[in-house]
Design a protein around this motif. Sequence first.
Motif, PDB file in Angstrom:
ATOM      1  N   TRP A 161       0.829  -1.206   0.000  1.00 51.54           N
ATOM      2  CA  TRP A 161       0.000   0.000   0.000  1.00 51.54           C
ATOM      3  C   TRP A 161       0.860   1.250   0.000  1.00 51.54           C
ATOM      4  O   TRP A 161       1.826   1.324   0.753  1.00 51.54           O
ATOM      5  CB  TRP A 161      -0.898   0.012   1.233  1.00 51.54           C
ATOM      6  CG  TRP A 161      -1.944  -1.035   1.202  1.00 51.54           C
ATOM      7  CD1 TRP A 161      -1.844  -2.303   1.700  1.00 51.54           C
ATOM      8  CD2 TRP A 161      -3.245  -0.936   0.628  1.00 51.54           C
ATOM      9  NE1 TRP A 161      -3.007  -2.996   1.486  1.00 51.54           N
ATOM     10  CE2 TRP A 161      -3.889  -2.177   0.830  1.00 51.54           C
ATOM     11  CE3 TRP A 161      -3.934   0.078  -0.036  1.00 51.54           C
ATOM     12  CZ2 TRP A 161      -5.188  -2.429   0.392  1.00 51.54           C
ATOM     13  CZ3 TRP A 161      -5.229  -0.174  -0.468  1.00 51.54           C
ATOM     14  CH2 TRP A 161      -5.844  -1.417  -0.257  1.00 51.54           C
TER      15      TRP A 161
ATOM     16  N   LEU B  25      -9.822   1.616   2.877  1.00 49.50           N
ATOM     17  CA  LEU B  25      -9.010   0.999   1.835  1.00 49.50           C
ATOM     18  C   LEU B  25      -9.905   0.118   0.970  1.00 49.50           C
ATOM     19  O   LEU B  25     -10.812  -0.544   1.481  1.00 49.50           O
ATOM     20  CB  LEU B  25      -7.905   0.144   2.460  1.00 49.50           C
ATOM     21  CG  LEU B  25      -7.040   0.845   3.520  1.00 49.50           C
ATOM     22  CD1 LEU B  25      -5.956  -0.087   4.033  1.00 49.50           C
ATOM     23  CD2 LEU B  25      -6.401   2.100   2.957  1.00 49.50           C
TER      24      LEU B  25
ATOM     25  N   ALA C  99      -3.099  -4.566   4.587  1.00 44.33           N
ATOM     26  CA  ALA C  99      -3.774  -3.307   4.938  1.00 44.33           C
ATOM     27  C   ALA C  99      -3.835  -3.143   6.449  1.00 44.33           C
ATOM     28  O   ALA C  99      -3.646  -2.049   6.982  1.00 44.33           O
ATOM     29  CB  ALA C  99      -5.183  -3.297   4.359  1.00 44.33           C
TER      30      ALA C  99
END
Length: 375
Positions: free
Chosen positions: A42, A51, A69
């Motif tokens: 990311w 996200l 994430a």
Amino acid sequence: MSGQTVKALVAVDGHVNGELVERVIGDPRVAVSAVGDPSMGWPSREDAEALLVVCRDESEEGLELVRRAHADYPGRPVVVACEGSPNGFLRKAFRAGAEDVVSITTPDQTAIDTYLALAKAVARRDSDKLTATEGRVITVLGPKGGTGKTLVSTNLAAALSSEHQRAVVIDLDLQFGDVGLAMGLRPERTLYDLAMSGGSPDATKLEGYIVDHVSGAGALLAPTRPDQAASVTPDSVRELIRVLRASTPFVVIDTPPAFSPEVIAALDESTDICMVTMLDAPSLKNTKIALETLQLLGVQVPVRLVLNRSDSNVGISHADVVAILGRAPDVLVPSSREVVRSVNAGEPIVTASGKRNEPAKALRALAGLYLREGS
Ligand SMILES: Nc1ncnc2c1ncn2[C@@H]1O[C@H](COP(=O)(O)OP(=O)(O)O)[C@@H](O)[C@H]1O
Ligand SMILES: [Mg+2]
């Protein structure tokens, strides 16, 4: 969270083409912070509120993005938009830590579904942050049919949800409820179906009966036929509200023009009352009686007063209203053809196009009063 948009950081697995990604994030309310390259993990964007992983079903790369994430952005909800059949993929995605999974269907629907999933996930996270504080329960009352109860409850819910404070309307006008009509929602599932399903509702089960509106609001719709109304009991109303407010910042209850047993049950669970009245003698007399009845029932929560059709020139002044009711209205909603048009179009006036008109402003101001008071 700002205005009506959700700032989303998007990562795409290597097998999804760019055109498809454009479709998924095509809703103008999704503000894309950056699109990441999955091989790099990311990107660093602290302003992201949620996200979004766009991937094919069975994508290991997609699942890895979900897992990473949580390490890279702890506390940000992760939503997956999945191309293909999500059936087998759902469990894996949830186990990896996804908050919601959207199936990529037609372009328009996918963009709306993705926005709603992101907005709901962020709202849920925000309400979780309010540690153990439960949602507010606002019961909308009014002395007679046509006063504007449904106008106020549907627009209040849409306005609150547009500010990312999700509101679910319960239509307790069980015989002739028209929340679905006012919000343009099809009564595919109603309170009657929920009653017929038996057993106690939990949050997950309730979600299956809530019909979603594009504003992010939800609705538990009234039965479609008056003879089904008796299936909804006062006890079931109490239970429903308790479960719903544990996971929803605002529960808004639309009512018939009567203190029915179900309405009294709802009042027991309410944190707020919104009384809607109009400038005619029967309305004002009955509003006064309704306010006195609340006292007799021992209801002691704050009451907001909305004067609907406040500009009607009918020989009763605002000073008369104060003299009769002993208080001034909090919000004045003028008469407008725009209101009738929005009801007929099945679009709450606060979210309809041309929403700068006076009634829309007044109804948004009402929502603002509740938002400013905090949850
Ligand atoms: N401020 C307003 N301006 C114009 N028409 C209004 C206004 N408020 C209500 N109406 C009309 O009155 C109808 C009844 O309002 P509604 O909210 O359904 O009342 P209730 O739920 O109290 O029975 C609406 O469908 C709309 O046509
Ligand atoms: Mg109504």
